[in-house]
Design a protein around this motif. Structure first.
Motif, PDB file in Angstrom:
ATOM      1  N   ASP A 118       6.954   9.176  -3.465  1.00 37.89           N
ATOM      2  CA  ASP A 118       6.352   7.856  -3.243  1.00 37.89           C
ATOM      3  C   ASP A 118       6.586   7.013  -1.899  1.00 37.89           C
ATOM      4  O   ASP A 118       7.683   6.882  -1.628  1.00 37.89           O
ATOM      5  N   ARG A 119       5.455   7.057  -1.068  1.00 39.31           N
ATOM      6  CA  ARG A 119       5.734   6.769   0.299  1.00 39.31           C
ATOM      7  C   ARG A 119       5.089   5.351   0.342  1.00 39.31           C
ATOM      8  O   ARG A 119       3.596   5.001   0.123  1.00 39.31           O
ATOM      9  N   ILE A 120       5.758   4.399   0.849  1.00 34.61           N
ATOM     10  CA  ILE A 120       5.260   3.000   1.047  1.00 34.61           C
ATOM     11  C   ILE A 120       4.529   2.960   2.456  1.00 34.61           C
ATOM     12  O   ILE A 120       5.189   3.396   3.504  1.00 34.61           O
ATOM     13  N   GLU A 121       3.338   2.863   2.603  1.00 30.11           N
ATOM     14  CA  GLU A 121       2.390   2.680   3.794  1.00 30.11           C
ATOM     15  C   GLU A 121       2.506   1.389   4.681  1.00 30.11           C
ATOM     16  O   GLU A 121       2.624   1.524   5.951  1.00 30.11           O
ATOM     17  N   SER A 122       2.400   0.228   3.960  1.00 29.27           N
ATOM     18  CA  SER A 122       2.412  -0.806   4.592  1.00 29.27           C
ATOM     19  C   SER A 122       2.659  -2.114   3.536  1.00 29.27           C
ATOM     20  O   SER A 122       2.403  -1.851   2.173  1.00 29.27           O
ATOM     21  N   VAL A 123       3.218  -3.091   3.849  1.00 26.63           N
ATOM     22  CA  VAL A 123       3.856  -4.004   2.961  1.00 26.63           C
ATOM     23  C   VAL A 123       3.382  -5.417   3.939  1.00 26.63           C
ATOM     24  O   VAL A 123       3.838  -5.765   4.849  1.00 26.63           O
ATOM     25  N   GLU A 124       2.477  -6.146   3.173  1.00 33.55           N
ATOM     26  CA  GLU A 124       2.068  -7.446   4.086  1.00 33.55           C
ATOM     27  C   GLU A 124       2.500  -8.645   2.917  1.00 33.55           C
ATOM     28  O   GLU A 124       2.179  -8.787   1.638  1.00 33.55           O
ATOM     29  N   CYS A 125       2.715  -9.838   3.646  1.00 31.60           N
ATOM     30  CA  CYS A 125       2.867 -10.941   2.807  1.00 31.60           C
ATOM     31  C   CYS A 125       1.660 -11.564   2.400  1.00 31.60           C
ATOM     32  O   CYS A 125       0.734 -11.751   2.953  1.00 31.60           O
ATOM     33  N   ARG A 126       1.571 -11.994   0.998  1.00 30.58           N
ATOM     34  CA  ARG A 126       0.446 -12.488   0.455  1.00 30.58           C
ATOM     35  C   ARG A 126       0.296 -13.875   0.644  1.00 30.58           C
ATOM     36  O   ARG A 126      -0.790 -14.315   0.738  1.00 30.58           O
TER      37      ARG A 126
ATOM     38  N   THR B 160       0.947  -1.035   0.069  1.00 31.82           N
ATOM     39  CA  THR B 160       0.046   0.157   0.342  1.00 31.82           C
ATOM     40  C   THR B 160       1.035   1.114   0.101  1.00 31.82           C
ATOM     41  O   THR B 160       1.858   1.398   0.856  1.00 31.82           O
ATOM     42  N   SER B 161       0.870   2.110  -0.861  1.00 29.57           N
ATOM     43  CA  SER B 161       1.548   3.200  -1.111  1.00 29.57           C
ATOM     44  C   SER B 161       0.620   4.563  -1.605  1.00 29.57           C
ATOM     45  O   SER B 161      -0.244   4.361  -2.078  1.00 29.57           O
ATOM     46  N   THR B 162       1.353   5.565  -1.346  1.00 35.78           N
ATOM     47  CA  THR B 162       0.667   6.893  -1.814  1.00 35.78           C
ATOM     48  C   THR B 162       1.703   7.477  -2.761  1.00 35.78           C
ATOM     49  O   THR B 162       2.999   7.532  -2.247  1.00 35.78           O
ATOM     50  N   ARG B 163       1.356   7.934  -3.935  1.00 33.35           N
ATOM     51  CA  ARG B 163       2.199   8.415  -4.821  1.00 33.35           C
ATOM     52  C   ARG B 163       1.662   9.745  -5.159  1.00 33.35           C
ATOM     53  O   ARG B 163       0.536   9.868  -5.498  1.00 33.35           O
TER      54      ARG B 163
ATOM     55  N   GLY C  43       3.609  -6.556   9.167  1.00 37.51           N
ATOM     56  CA  GLY C  43       4.557  -6.255  10.055  1.00 37.51           C
ATOM     57  C   GLY C  43       5.931  -7.087  10.136  1.00 37.51           C
ATOM     58  O   GLY C  43       6.688  -6.978  10.949  1.00 37.51           O
ATOM     59  N   LYS C  44       5.780  -8.290   9.465  1.00 36.70           N
ATOM     60  CA  LYS C  44       6.910  -9.273   9.442  1.00 36.70           C
ATOM     61  C   LYS C  44       7.421  -9.351   8.114  1.00 36.70           C
ATOM     62  O   LYS C  44       8.222 -10.319   7.993  1.00 36.70           O
TER      63      LYS C  44
END
Length: 83
Positions: free
Chosen positions: A48-56, A21-24, A62-63
């Motif tokens: 370009d700011r990354i807000e969150s990264v989640e494993c699919r 999830t990012s804001t560009r 958060g891991k």
């Protein structure tokens, strides 16, 4: 902004599938044809700011860790030798 990053899930080891999830914020030239069709040209990314990264695979937000260039190359080599 041109720096590509590589992620790894610390829970399951996933290197390939992530929900990011990012804001560009961009600026671009919008060129409309006489028929009203839009062509976006000369787009420049201002932020370009990354807000969150989640494993699919396992979904544990958060891991996920960002790999540095050396670790990313090593992870890619390991994955290629396993597959």
């Amino acid at each position: 902004m041109s720096n590509l990053v590589r992620y790894r899930c610390t829970s399951c080891g996933n290197l390939t599938r992530f929900d990011v999830t990012s804001t560009r914020r961009t600026t671009a030239f919008h060129h409309y044809t006489v028929g009203g069709e839009l062509h976006v040209e000369d787009e420049q990314v201002l932020e370009d700011r990354i807000e969150s990264v989640e494993c699919r695979w396992c979904g544990t937000a958060g891991k996920v860790e960002v790999l540095d260039a050396e670790a990313a190359a090593s992870a890619s080599a390991e994955a290629a030798s396993e597959g």
